[in-house]
Write a protein that holds these residues in place. Structure first.
Motif, PDB file in Angstrom:
ATOM      1  N   GLY A   8     -13.203 -10.244   5.800  1.00  0.00           N
ATOM      2  CA  GLY A   8     -13.150 -11.880   5.636  1.00  0.00           C
ATOM      3  C   GLY A   8     -12.356 -12.077   4.341  1.00  0.00           C
ATOM      4  O   GLY A   8     -12.445 -13.436   3.970  1.00  0.00           O
ATOM      5  N   CYS A   9     -11.951 -11.076   3.770  1.00  0.00           N
ATOM      6  CA  CYS A   9     -11.431 -11.555   2.144  1.00  0.00           C
ATOM      7  C   CYS A   9      -9.807 -11.173   1.884  1.00  0.00           C
ATOM      8  O   CYS A   9      -9.410 -11.272   1.055  1.00  0.00           O
ATOM      9  CB  CYS A   9     -12.102 -10.782   1.168  1.00  0.00           C
ATOM     10  N   GLY A  10      -9.261 -10.629   3.054  1.00  0.00           N
ATOM     11  CA  GLY A  10      -7.904  -9.846   2.557  1.00  0.00           C
ATOM     12  C   GLY A  10      -6.802 -10.329   3.162  1.00  0.00           C
ATOM     13  O   GLY A  10      -6.656 -11.005   4.367  1.00  0.00           O
ATOM     14  N   ASN A  11      -5.566 -10.055   2.922  1.00  0.00           N
ATOM     15  CA  ASN A  11      -4.147 -10.384   3.352  1.00  0.00           C
ATOM     16  C   ASN A  11      -3.925  -9.066   4.310  1.00  0.00           C
ATOM     17  O   ASN A  11      -2.937  -8.454   3.974  1.00  0.00           O
ATOM     18  CB  ASN A  11      -3.287 -10.526   2.065  1.00  0.00           C
ATOM     19  N   ILE A  12      -4.644  -9.031   5.242  1.00  0.00           N
ATOM     20  CA  ILE A  12      -4.563  -7.742   6.043  1.00  0.00           C
ATOM     21  C   ILE A  12      -3.124  -7.915   7.053  1.00  0.00           C
ATOM     22  O   ILE A  12      -2.612  -6.534   6.896  1.00  0.00           O
ATOM     23  CB  ILE A  12      -5.746  -7.947   7.292  1.00  0.00           C
ATOM     24  N   ASN A  13      -2.528  -8.751   7.483  1.00  0.00           N
ATOM     25  CA  ASN A  13      -1.453  -8.592   8.247  1.00  0.00           C
ATOM     26  C   ASN A  13      -0.285  -8.328   7.518  1.00  0.00           C
ATOM     27  O   ASN A  13       0.550  -7.369   8.130  1.00  0.00           O
ATOM     28  CB  ASN A  13      -1.127  -9.790   8.923  1.00  0.00           C
ATOM     29  N   SER A  14      -0.102  -8.620   6.324  1.00  0.00           N
ATOM     30  CA  SER A  14       0.996  -8.210   5.541  1.00  0.00           C
ATOM     31  C   SER A  14       0.832  -6.793   5.257  1.00  0.00           C
ATOM     32  O   SER A  14       2.150  -6.017   5.112  1.00  0.00           O
ATOM     33  CB  SER A  14       1.017  -9.158   4.126  1.00  0.00           C
ATOM     34  N   VAL A  15      -0.151  -6.315   4.734  1.00  0.00           N
ATOM     35  CA  VAL A  15      -0.382  -4.724   4.718  1.00  0.00           C
ATOM     36  C   VAL A  15       0.001  -4.008   5.826  1.00  0.00           C
ATOM     37  O   VAL A  15       0.745  -2.995   5.854  1.00  0.00           O
ATOM     38  CB  VAL A  15      -1.888  -4.311   4.038  1.00  0.00           C
ATOM     39  N   ILE A  16      -0.621  -4.533   7.047  1.00  0.00           N
ATOM     40  CA  ILE A  16      -0.194  -3.574   8.439  1.00  0.00           C
ATOM     41  C   ILE A  16       1.329  -3.796   8.462  1.00  0.00           C
ATOM     42  O   ILE A  16       1.941  -2.572   9.081  1.00  0.00           O
ATOM     43  CB  ILE A  16      -0.827  -4.197   9.518  1.00  0.00           C
ATOM     44  N   ARG A  17       2.063  -5.061   8.218  1.00  0.00           N
ATOM     45  CA  ARG A  17       3.363  -4.909   8.810  1.00  0.00           C
ATOM     46  C   ARG A  17       4.070  -4.057   7.627  1.00  0.00           C
ATOM     47  O   ARG A  17       5.237  -3.342   8.020  1.00  0.00           O
ATOM     48  CB  ARG A  17       3.890  -6.153   8.464  1.00  0.00           C
ATOM     49  N   MET A  18       3.712  -3.771   6.683  1.00  0.00           N
ATOM     50  CA  MET A  18       4.447  -3.026   5.448  1.00  0.00           C
ATOM     51  C   MET A  18       4.225  -1.504   5.959  1.00  0.00           C
ATOM     52  O   MET A  18       5.209  -0.579   6.159  1.00  0.00           O
ATOM     53  CB  MET A  18       3.683  -3.035   4.108  1.00  0.00           C
ATOM     54  N   ILE A  19       3.006  -0.989   6.632  1.00  0.00           N
ATOM     55  CA  ILE A  19       2.921   0.292   6.742  1.00  0.00           C
ATOM     56  C   ILE A  19       3.539   0.527   8.227  1.00  0.00           C
ATOM     57  O   ILE A  19       4.364   1.579   8.283  1.00  0.00           O
ATOM     58  CB  ILE A  19       1.283   0.336   7.113  1.00  0.00           C
ATOM     59  N   GLN A  20       3.611  -0.489   9.086  1.00  0.00           N
ATOM     60  CA  GLN A  20       4.509  -0.082  10.052  1.00  0.00           C
ATOM     61  C   GLN A  20       5.964   0.035  10.103  1.00  0.00           C
ATOM     62  O   GLN A  20       6.783   0.727  10.384  1.00  0.00           O
ATOM     63  CB  GLN A  20       4.140  -1.490  11.033  1.00  0.00           C
ATOM     64  N   LYS A  21       6.523  -0.860   8.797  1.00  0.00           N
ATOM     65  CA  LYS A  21       8.006  -0.726   8.506  1.00  0.00           C
ATOM     66  C   LYS A  21       8.288   0.711   8.136  1.00  0.00           C
ATOM     67  O   LYS A  21       9.323   1.411   8.136  1.00  0.00           O
ATOM     68  CB  LYS A  21       8.377  -1.739   7.515  1.00  0.00           C
ATOM     69  N   LEU A  22       7.304   1.328   7.417  1.00  0.00           N
ATOM     70  CA  LEU A  22       7.358   2.647   6.806  1.00  0.00           C
ATOM     71  C   LEU A  22       6.953   3.789   8.011  1.00  0.00           C
ATOM     72  O   LEU A  22       7.182   5.030   7.687  1.00  0.00           O
ATOM     73  CB  LEU A  22       6.417   3.113   5.704  1.00  0.00           C
ATOM     74  N   GLY A  23       6.852   3.396   9.234  1.00  0.00           N
ATOM     75  CA  GLY A  23       6.730   4.239  10.344  1.00  0.00           C
ATOM     76  C   GLY A  23       5.338   4.692  10.457  1.00  0.00           C
ATOM     77  O   GLY A  23       4.903   5.804  11.108  1.00  0.00           O
ATOM     78  N   GLY A  24       4.294   4.039   9.654  1.00  0.00           N
ATOM     79  CA  GLY A  24       2.998   4.563   9.747  1.00  0.00           C
ATOM     80  C   GLY A  24       2.227   3.697  10.867  1.00  0.00           C
ATOM     81  O   GLY A  24       2.680   2.721  11.449  1.00  0.00           O
ATOM     82  N   THR A  25       1.077   4.115  10.877  1.00  0.00           N
ATOM     83  CA  THR A  25       0.149   3.529  12.021  1.00  0.00           C
ATOM     84  C   THR A  25      -1.029   2.849  11.360  1.00  0.00           C
ATOM     85  O   THR A  25      -1.712   3.656  10.491  1.00  0.00           O
ATOM     86  CB  THR A  25      -0.441   4.198  13.210  1.00  0.00           C
ATOM     87  N   ALA A  26      -1.460   1.657  11.741  1.00  0.00           N
ATOM     88  CA  ALA A  26      -2.457   0.984  10.634  1.00  0.00           C
ATOM     89  C   ALA A  26      -3.252   0.310  11.709  1.00  0.00           C
ATOM     90  O   ALA A  26      -2.626  -0.526  12.601  1.00  0.00           O
ATOM     91  CB  ALA A  26      -2.159   0.150   9.479  1.00  0.00           C
ATOM     92  N   THR A  27      -4.393   0.080  11.616  1.00  0.00           N
ATOM     93  CA  THR A  27      -5.469  -1.059  12.323  1.00  0.00           C
ATOM     94  C   THR A  27      -6.586  -1.478  11.439  1.00  0.00           C
ATOM     95  O   THR A  27      -6.914  -0.964  10.339  1.00  0.00           O
ATOM     96  CB  THR A  27      -6.037  -0.025  13.364  1.00  0.00           C
ATOM     97  N   LYS A  28      -6.950  -2.721  12.010  1.00  0.00           N
ATOM     98  CA  LYS A  28      -8.078  -3.402  11.171  1.00  0.00           C
ATOM     99  C   LYS A  28      -9.289  -2.696  11.655  1.00  0.00           C
ATOM    100  O   LYS A  28      -9.545  -2.104  12.718  1.00  0.00           O
ATOM    101  CB  LYS A  28      -7.964  -4.827  11.614  1.00  0.00           C
ATOM    102  N   VAL A  29     -10.050  -2.599  10.512  1.00  0.00           N
ATOM    103  CA  VAL A  29     -11.466  -1.914  10.660  1.00  0.00           C
ATOM    104  C   VAL A  29     -12.485  -2.725  10.323  1.00  0.00           C
ATOM    105  O   VAL A  29     -12.289  -3.481   8.988  1.00  0.00           O
ATOM    106  CB  VAL A  29     -11.818  -0.321  10.335  1.00  0.00           C
ATOM    107  N   SER A  30     -13.634  -3.004  11.114  1.00  0.00           N
ATOM    108  CA  SER A  30     -14.677  -3.847  10.361  1.00  0.00           C
ATOM    109  C   SER A  30     -16.087  -3.326  10.744  1.00  0.00           C
ATOM    110  O   SER A  30     -16.895  -4.072  10.255  1.00  0.00           O
ATOM    111  CB  SER A  30     -14.692  -5.500  11.032  1.00  0.00           C
ATOM    112  N   THR A  31     -16.321  -2.213  11.176  1.00  0.00           N
ATOM    113  CA  THR A  31     -17.596  -1.847  11.735  1.00  0.00           C
ATOM    114  C   THR A  31     -17.753  -0.533  11.183  1.00  0.00           C
ATOM    115  O   THR A  31     -16.623   0.339  10.813  1.00  0.00           O
ATOM    116  CB  THR A  31     -17.741  -1.745  13.214  1.00  0.00           C
TER     117      THR A  31
END
Length: 205
Positions: A8-31
């Motif tokens: 509930g505090c982060g700029n998550i989507n921008s970080v995910i998009r950056m990783i995807q542009k670099l060819g990586g895989t990222a996912t939101k985790v909350s549990t």
């Protein structure tokens, strides 16, 4: 797989998009279950220190985060508020931090001799001061985008990865083993941010 902590505090989507542009895989985790399943973790964050720590408490994430970072020793990167939460405490609030790094968070001070606009906002040069997994020492000076009113003061010089200057030298990044934190925003820092994130993605688990 890189987990981006959603508390509930982060700029998550921008970080995910950056990783995807670099060819990586990222996912939101909350549990706890989702955090345990990833290989490395990014704790982003914007906002107040106590609010961030309270969110981690309320979501019962402190035990799994400590297991992930301090016992399993998987790579963890804190960004902006995420970095500050890794410290022991902050002048911004009263709750204790995660305490992974022996450091305090203090507000920038503007004085008549050295007037400052607070928050510190914009591009600043960053000097690498030790060998580390995130920033190449061969290119000593990097430029990153900052937005913050509070700065980290580390008790141990060996934890300091890089510094910047705003009314005096402050800790721009720290690192102790697998625990890393940056005060700036890699996701807003173009080529330098891409380089740092690429290095984090390659960090051995």
């Amino acid at each position: 797989m890189i987990g981006i902590l959603d508390y509930g505090c982060g700029n998550i989507n921008s970080v995910i998009r950056m990783i995807q542009k670099l060819g990586g895989t990222a996912t939101k985790v909350s549990t706890a279950q989702e955090i345990t399943a990833v290989d490395r973790l990014i704790i982003p964050g914007v906002g107040a220190f106590d609010h961030g720590m309270q969110q981690l408490h309320d979501r019962e994430l402190l035990p799994v985060l400590e297991q992930f970072a301090l016992q399993d020793k998987k790579p963890v990167l804190g960004i902006c508020l995420g970095m500050q939460l890794m410290c022991r405490a902050s002048q911004e609030g009263s709750l204790p931090g995660l305490g992974w790094i022996d450091a305090q968070v203090r507000r920038f001070q503007s004085t008549p001799e050295r007037p400052l606009k607070i928050p510190h906002m914009g591009w600043s040069e960053v000097d690498v001061v030790k060998t580390n997994p995130l920033l190449q020492e061969g290119e000593r000076r990097h430029r990153f985008y900052f937005v913050h009113a509070y700065k980290v003061e580390a008790a141990c010089a060996q934890d300091v990865l890089a510094t910047a200057d705003y009314g005096g030298t402050f800790v721009a990044a720290f690192q102790r083993e697998n625990v890393m934190g940056v005060q700036f925003h890699p996701e807003k820092s173009h080529q330098f941010g891409f380089g740092l994130m690429k290095n984090f993605m390659a960090e051995a688990v």
